[in-house]
Design a protein around this motif. Structure first.
Motif, PDB file in Angstrom:
ATOM      1  N   VAL A   1       0.657  -1.206  -0.109  1.00 34.44           N
ATOM      2  CA  VAL A   1       0.109  -0.035   0.058  1.00 34.44           C
ATOM      3  C   VAL A   1       0.973   1.148  -0.016  1.00 34.44           C
ATOM      4  CG1 VAL A   1      -1.802   1.242   1.046  1.00 34.44           C
ATOM      5  CG2 VAL A   1      -1.973  -1.262   1.246  1.00 34.44           C
ATOM      6  N   LYS A   2       1.757   1.344   0.885  1.00 33.18           N
ATOM      7  CA  LYS A   2       2.868   2.560   1.031  1.00 33.18           C
ATOM      8  C   LYS A   2       3.497   2.684  -0.267  1.00 33.18           C
ATOM      9  CE  LYS A   2       6.416   4.495   4.181  1.00 33.18           C
ATOM     10  NZ  LYS A   2       7.076   4.281   5.364  1.00 33.18           N
ATOM     11  N   SER A   3       3.855   1.634  -1.152  1.00 35.10           N
ATOM     12  CA  SER A   3       4.742   2.023  -2.280  1.00 35.10           C
ATOM     13  C   SER A   3       3.942   2.203  -3.375  1.00 35.10           C
ATOM     14  CB  SER A   3       5.250   0.429  -2.518  1.00 35.10           C
ATOM     15  OG  SER A   3       6.344   0.131  -1.605  1.00 35.10           O
ATOM     16  N   ASN A   4       2.443   1.615  -3.473  1.00 35.13           N
ATOM     17  CA  ASN A   4       1.742   2.089  -4.671  1.00 35.13           C
ATOM     18  C   ASN A   4       0.601   2.884  -4.502  1.00 35.13           C
ATOM     19  OD1 ASN A   4       2.581  -0.073  -6.581  1.00 35.13           O
ATOM     20  ND2 ASN A   4       2.328  -1.309  -4.923  1.00 35.13           N
ATOM     21  N   GLY A   5       0.406   3.478  -3.101  1.00 35.78           N
ATOM     22  CA  GLY A   5      -0.825   4.476  -2.879  1.00 35.78           C
ATOM     23  C   GLY A   5      -0.090   5.400  -1.641  1.00 35.78           C
TER      24      GLY A   5
END
Length: 409
Positions: free
Chosen positions: A271-275
């Protein structure tokens, strides 16, 4: 993707983006400018709007322990271009600026700047859930095997430390009573919930235990206690609560829970990497939505789920928090944050159980939900994204302002 260590930061609440991030930035700037006579820290956008309620200024002053030499400037009407949580640090000698640094607190205690100061490189070649799933299915491995492949076995030593701190936070919160700091005068509830849960039977007992554990962590966070970001301080009650429940109600051994934390960290990392996991950027869907996905995925694995079932549980936990706003009353991480952690912990447990009844096949992918969350966050008005200018925060503040006040003697 970077190490899952960045998902699990151990520090003091109440806000990873408003206290952990700024205090870390202050430490780095002080280390770079030890001879400065004066410092000025300008807080922009969301940091300025809710920074006083979150204790941003206090967090900075604890690090630069020279109150007479530090000026905090609040600019709530100005947002820096890269993120709502922007800061400008300046150092002065004999009235002249000797250094300045524009930096952003992007959630979970993480920092970002245009200089690439925090670009430590990526550990994982895969960047999406679909890619990770393909590797696991092709290799016949689990998410835990995937984490160990790139992090090394030493990651489990770090996760042991994380799990130890999570348990300590739950246990401290379960026995601490009184009123939380701040103008809301909110009473702690975890202790009484725990007592009532232990005296209950049937389905009320496990539900009450889960509520109590989540409240314990969230109240400790709101009181400035020591917590683990999972993935943020504001959402730190969900994962520890479900893991603590599984240990003491389901009698799961520590090693299985630690392996579950590896999977949860991977989910949060995706989530952190893509959002985003920043409430100031995408609302509470990025914080508690991610926490729900992490807890649901971890529980599914601990209960013996397959990679497909784990992905389904995480997707479900995330999907059913889409659109969740971040509107803390008076800027404190208390209302609706504390109560919300308890409800989301229960939702994570339900998502795990639901996925285990299935064969793991479903229509909407986890990656699709991450994309949707970002689109929803961009469409969400700024007043619903941690600024305390709209939603519950606005309504409750209006109600509080109309309450009759006692006459001073």
């Amino acid at each position: 993707m970077k190490s899952i260590r960045e998902i699990y930061n151990i520090g003091y609440g109440p806000s990873s983006s408003h206290t952990m991030g700024p205090s870390r930035a202050a430490g780095l700037f002080l280390e770079k400018n030890p001879g400065a006579e004066k410092f000025r820290v300008t807080l922009y956008g969301s940091l300025a709007l809710t920074g006083k309620g979150h204790g941003t200024d206090s967090a900075i002053l604890k690090v630069i322990d020279r109150p007479d030499a530090v000026e905090i400037v609040w600019k709530p009407d100005i947002s820096l271009p890269r993120h709502p949580n922007g800061m400008l640090f300046e150092a002065f000698v004999q009235g002249n600026t000797v250094d300045s640094w524009e930096v952003y607190s992007v959630g979970g205690g993480a920092l970002w700047d245009e200089l690439g100061t925090f670009d430590d490189g990526n550990l994982y070649p895969e960047t999406s859930m679909a890619e990770v799933m393909k590797w696991c299915l092709d290799e016949g491995c689990t998410f835990v095997d995937y984490v160990e492949k790139y992090e090394g076995s030493e990651i489990f030593t770090y996760l042991e430390e994380v799990w130890k701190q999570m348990q300590e936070t739950v246990e401290k919160g379960l026995v601490t009573e009184g009123v939380l700091p701040g103008a809301l005068k909110l009473a702690r509830k975890a202790s009484s919930y725990n007592i009532k849960a232990l005296q209950s039977s049937g389905s009320s007992r496990p539900m009450g235990m889960l509520f109590a554990a989540a409240l314990a962590v969230s109240e400790e966070n709101a009181g400035g206690g020591r917590v683990v970001t999972a993935p943020t301080c504001g959402a730190s009650g969900v994962l520890p609560a479900l893991m603590y429940f599984m240990k003491y109600d389901q009698e799961m051994p520590d090693y299985r829970i630690i392996r579950g934390l590896a999977t949860a960290g991977l989910i949060g990392n995706i989530v952190k990497s893509n959002g985003s996991i920043s409430g100031a950027e995408v609302g509470c869907q990025g914080e508690l939505g991610t926490a729900c996905a992490m807890a649901a995925g971890a529980a599914t694995q601990i209960w013996g789920g397959t990679p497909r079932q784990i992905e389904y549980a995480a997707e479900m936990g995330f999907e059913h928090n889409l659109g969740l706003t971040c509107d803390p009353v008076m800027g404190y991480v208390q209302i609706p944050c504390i109560e919300r952690n308890a409800f989301v912990a229960q939702k994570a447990r339900e998502a795990a159980l639901y996925a285990l009844f299935s064969d793991g096949r479903h229509m909407v992918s986890f990656d699709d939900v991450v994309k949707t969350m970002m689109e929803t966050g961009r469409d969400m008005q700024a007043k619903y994204r941690e600024t305390s200018l709209g939603g519950l925060a606005h309504v409750c503040l209006r109600e509080l302002s109309h309450m009759p006040r006692k006459n001073k003697k």
